[in-house]
Scaffold this motif. Structure first.
Motif, PDB file in Angstrom:
ATOM      1  N   THR A 272      -3.598  -0.352   8.150  1.00 36.49           N
ATOM      2  CA  THR A 272      -4.622   0.652   7.858  1.00 36.49           C
ATOM      3  C   THR A 272      -5.049   1.364   9.136  1.00 36.49           C
ATOM      4  N   ALA A 273      -5.273   0.614  10.217  1.00 35.14           N
ATOM      5  CA  ALA A 273      -5.671   1.212  11.490  1.00 35.14           C
ATOM      6  C   ALA A 273      -4.574   2.122  12.027  1.00 35.14           C
ATOM      7  N   TRP A 274      -3.325   1.690  11.946  1.00 39.12           N
ATOM      8  CA  TRP A 274      -2.200   2.496  12.415  1.00 39.12           C
ATOM      9  C   TRP A 274      -2.119   3.818  11.659  1.00 39.12           C
ATOM     10  N   ARG A 275      -2.273   3.757  10.345  1.00 35.26           N
ATOM     11  CA  ARG A 275      -2.238   4.992   9.553  1.00 35.26           C
ATOM     12  C   ARG A 275      -3.315   5.974   9.999  1.00 35.26           C
TER      13      ARG A 275
ATOM     14  N   SER B  83       0.804  -1.228   0.000  1.00 36.85           N
ATOM     15  CA  SER B  83       0.000   0.000   0.000  1.00 36.85           C
ATOM     16  C   SER B  83       0.835   1.274   0.000  1.00 36.85           C
ATOM     17  N   THR B  84       2.172   1.143   0.023  1.00 36.26           N
ATOM     18  CA  THR B  84       3.036   2.326  -0.028  1.00 36.26           C
ATOM     19  C   THR B  84       3.566   2.529  -1.446  1.00 36.26           C
ATOM     20  N   TYR B  85       4.094   3.717  -1.700  1.00 34.28           N
ATOM     21  CA  TYR B  85       4.631   4.011  -3.030  1.00 34.28           C
ATOM     22  C   TYR B  85       5.872   3.177  -3.343  1.00 34.28           C
ATOM     23  N   GLU B  86       6.576   2.712  -2.322  1.00 29.68           N
ATOM     24  CA  GLU B  86       7.754   1.864  -2.523  1.00 29.68           C
ATOM     25  C   GLU B  86       7.393   0.387  -2.566  1.00 29.68           C
ATOM     26  N   GLY B  87       6.139   0.053  -2.280  1.00 28.12           N
ATOM     27  CA  GLY B  87       5.721  -1.330  -2.115  1.00 28.12           C
ATOM     28  C   GLY B  87       5.549  -2.119  -3.390  1.00 28.12           C
ATOM     29  N   GLY B  88       5.193  -3.395  -3.196  1.00 30.82           N
ATOM     30  CA  GLY B  88       4.995  -4.291  -4.336  1.00 30.82           C
ATOM     31  C   GLY B  88       6.299  -4.559  -5.045  1.00 30.82           C
TER      32      GLY B  88
ATOM     33  N   HIS C 199      -2.597   9.494  11.825  1.00 32.39           N
ATOM     34  CA  HIS C 199      -2.919  10.538  10.834  1.00 32.39           C
ATOM     35  C   HIS C 199      -1.879  10.600   9.708  1.00 32.39           C
ATOM     36  N   VAL C 200      -1.429   9.440   9.246  1.00 31.10           N
ATOM     37  CA  VAL C 200      -0.483   9.368   8.131  1.00 31.10           C
ATOM     38  C   VAL C 200      -1.277   9.595   6.851  1.00 31.10           C
ATOM     39  N   MET C 201      -0.968  10.677   6.159  1.00 33.80           N
ATOM     40  CA  MET C 201      -1.686  11.059   4.947  1.00 33.80           C
ATOM     41  C   MET C 201      -0.901  10.628   3.706  1.00 33.80           C
TER      42      MET C 201
ATOM     43  N   PHE D   9       7.268   8.045   6.560  1.00 33.98           N
ATOM     44  CA  PHE D   9       7.304   7.375   7.857  1.00 33.98           C
ATOM     45  C   PHE D   9       8.336   6.278   7.800  1.00 33.98           C
ATOM     46  N   TYR D  10       8.810   5.861   8.968  1.00 31.25           N
ATOM     47  CA  TYR D  10       9.825   4.829   9.079  1.00 31.25           C
ATOM     48  C   TYR D  10       9.243   3.634   9.819  1.00 31.25           C
ATOM     49  N   VAL D  11       9.734   2.463   9.474  1.00 31.69           N
ATOM     50  CA  VAL D  11       9.360   1.234  10.167  1.00 31.69           C
ATOM     51  C   VAL D  11      10.635   0.682  10.796  1.00 31.69           C
TER      52      VAL D  11
END
Length: 65
Positions: free
Chosen positions: A47-50, A16-21, A54-56, A61-63
């Motif tokens: 999804t709940a964490w975002r 679901s991120t731009y770097e994903g998949g 309030h991650v738009m 963000f970092y993991v």
């Protein structure tokens, strides 16, 4: 990697991120097969964490794992 039974493709960075998949080169990402329910549960948690944080769209963000 071959699919194993009733599984779902799990990616990092998150799909679901731009770097994903498959956006990043193979050496910069990880893909594995997990149980379908596990993948759905993890997606729901992300999804709940975002929402809670309030991650738009386009917010960095970092993991830490």
């Amino acid at each position: 990697m071959r699919r194993a039974g009733r599984t779902s493709c799990d990616e990092y960075p998150f799909a679901s991120t731009y770097e994903g998949g498959t956006t990043l080169a193979a050496g910069q990402r990880e893909i594995t097969w997990v149980k379908v329910q596990e993948n759905k549960s993890q997606g729901g948690r992300i999804t709940a964490w975002r929402g809670q944080m309030h991650v738009m769209d386009h917010d960095p963000f970092y993991v830490i794992a």
